[in-house]
Design an enzyme around this catalytic site. Structure first.
Site, mmCIF file in Angstrom:
data_model
loop_
_atom_site.group_PDB
_atom_site.id
_atom_site.type_symbol
_atom_site.label_atom_id
_atom_site.label_comp_id
_atom_site.label_asym_id
_atom_site.label_seq_id
_atom_site.Cartn_x
_atom_site.Cartn_y
_atom_site.Cartn_z
ATOM 1 N N ASP A 299 0.823 -1.212 0.000
ATOM 2 C CA ASP A 299 0.000 0.000 0.000
ATOM 3 C C ASP A 299 0.862 1.269 0.000
ATOM 4 O OD1 ASP A 299 -2.091 1.721 0.042
ATOM 5 O OD2 ASP A 299 -2.793 1.221 2.049
ATOM 6 N N GLU A 300 1.585 1.468 -1.101
ATOM 7 C CA GLU A 300 2.324 2.703 -1.342
ATOM 8 C C GLU A 300 1.709 3.429 -2.539
ATOM 9 O OE1 GLU A 300 6.839 2.278 -0.688
ATOM 10 O OE2 GLU A 300 6.219 0.344 -1.520
ATOM 11 N N TRP A 301 1.931 4.766 -2.584
ATOM 12 C CA TRP A 301 1.597 5.570 -3.754
ATOM 13 C C TRP A 301 0.107 5.587 -4.100
ATOM 14 C CZ3 TRP A 301 5.567 8.516 -4.537
ATOM 15 C CH2 TRP A 301 6.847 8.024 -4.286
#
Length: 402
Positions: free
Chosen positions: A164-166
């Site tokens: 769960d990045e960007w």
């Protein structure tokens, strides 16, 4: 996938870990001190991320353990697919290189799985607001889980890794994260995949810090959760996954973490009873010496590198001209026919109508004076198959006349 993902990962540091730890302490319950001290996994897994934008996943198959010959890498992550937003709902997106990797599964994925390595698709946010933590109903989460499960089935993968990045929650009018969303998604995906596929959590972002893991059966839904910060040693705190065999504390960058630190983290992984060791950015260069410092601690064996390039070119087969070798022609049929065989990776064997003839492993070889009754040939239609050392095959049909 955003081009700045690589640079972002390289900037991750102990300072960043402090931010995450503070957030987790305020939202999640439990502590590493409460983890099961007695957990002693017999076989800690080495999980490696491969940036397929710039490297082939198939490079993973180049690394084996020196004594047993087993795969040095237990889990390989295709980094990365994306969770995108179409204005109404989330959808699974593959960029060009991820698409190429999946479409070329026989070369890029099967060669890795054949060694015993599990191949997972890592899924990453893409600045559009759609994320794993902001589904507002189980139905929405399940619709995205269906896309993930379809990808696993279609391409013969071994599971899904959530990163769960960007995401940029709130962009394009999307909702903010909530405590239930990821539980819905992970549960729906487990129901669709069944018990034999892997679901892992790269413990970062609201999917980690906002999710209430007590609202679903995390222990039966998630297989692993691991540290996302390079180079640090600190296991995530996930209620339901207190068993250290399901957690990864060690996280290193293969290009930017010293070999001494990498080896130390591996020794600590075994001593502390953690089940996973995470490494990022496996490239096409020979990294076996570096990996040996890890695998010697985790598995008791050094790592070897198969430096020879993978041969995917089939042999060349040509009919020899001249009455001495060949009499007749392809249209009317041959009374006898001879062939020249060539393969840079060396010819291994051939078959005439299924009858095998073993050959010396050389670049050049011959099959001379084929006629009815010789080498398995018959009057009428015949099939010649020529196989090189790598297993590539060329098939030639020819007719023999009386």
């Amino acid at each position: 996938m955003s081009q700045n993902v690589r640079n972002h990962r390289l900037r991750k540091s102990i300072a960043g870990l402090g931010v995450l730890a503070t957030a987790a302490a305020g939202i999640l319950t439990g502590s590493l001190g409460a983890a099961a001290e007695s957990a002693e996994p017999a076989d800690p897994k080495l999980a490696v991320y491969v940036e397929v934008n710039s490297n082939d996943l198939a490079n993973v198959a180049d690394y084996t353990l020196a004594e047993s010959g087993d795969a040095a890498i237990d889990m390989a992550m295709i980094f990365a697919a994306n969770i995108n937003y179409d204005g109404e709902k989330a959808y699974l997106h593959f960029n060009e290189r991820v698409t190429e990797t999946l479409d070329d599964a026989e070369t890029q994925i099967r060669s890795v799985q054949a060694k015993g390595t599990k191949v997972l698709l890592s899924v990453l946010g893409n600045h559009q607001g759609a994320g794993f933590a902001n589904f507002t109903s189980f139905a929405q989460a399940d619709a995205f889980a269906a896309q993930l499960a379809d990808a696993v089935t279609t391409y013969g993968l071994d599971g899904i890794d959530f990163d769960d990045e960007w995401t940029n929650y709130g962009a394009n009018g999307t909702p903010q994260p909530n405590a239930e969303s990821f539980g819905w998604l992970a549960t729906a995906l487990r129901d669709r995949l069944g018990p034999d596929k892997i679901i892992s959590l790269y413990a970062i972002g609201p999917t980690y810090t906002t999710t209430d893991f007590t609202l679903f059966d995390a222990a039966s839904v998630l297989d692993y959760a691991w540290n996302p910060y390079y180079p640090t040693y600190d296991a995530p705190v996930v209620p339901g996954l207190e068993d250290r065999g399901l957690l990864g504390a060690a996280a290193i960058d293969l290009a930017n973490t010293s070999a001494a630190t990498a080896a130390d983290f591996a020794t600590r992984t075994v001593a502390d009873g953690y089940g996973v060791y995470v490494a990022y950015n496996l490239t096409a260069t020979d990294q076996s010496a570096y990996l040996s410092g890890i695998t010697e601690a985790l598995k008791g064996e050094a790592t070897e590198y198969r430096a020879a390039p993978r041969d995917t070119t089939p042999p060349t087969v040509t009919v020899k001209e001249g009455a001495r070798f060949t009499k007749g022609d392809a249209a009317a049929g041959y009374q006898r026919v001879s062939f020249t065989l060539y393969d840079e990776g060396k010819i291994d064997r051939l078959y005439v109508n299924g009858v095998e003839k073993d050959l010396t492993d050389n670049e050049w070889s011959d099959l001379n004076f084929v006629k009815s009754g010789a080498f398995g040939a018959v009057t009428g239609a015949n099939t010649l198959q020529v196989v090189d050392v790598a297993g590539n095959t060329t098939e030639v049909s020819f007719i023999l006349s009386k």
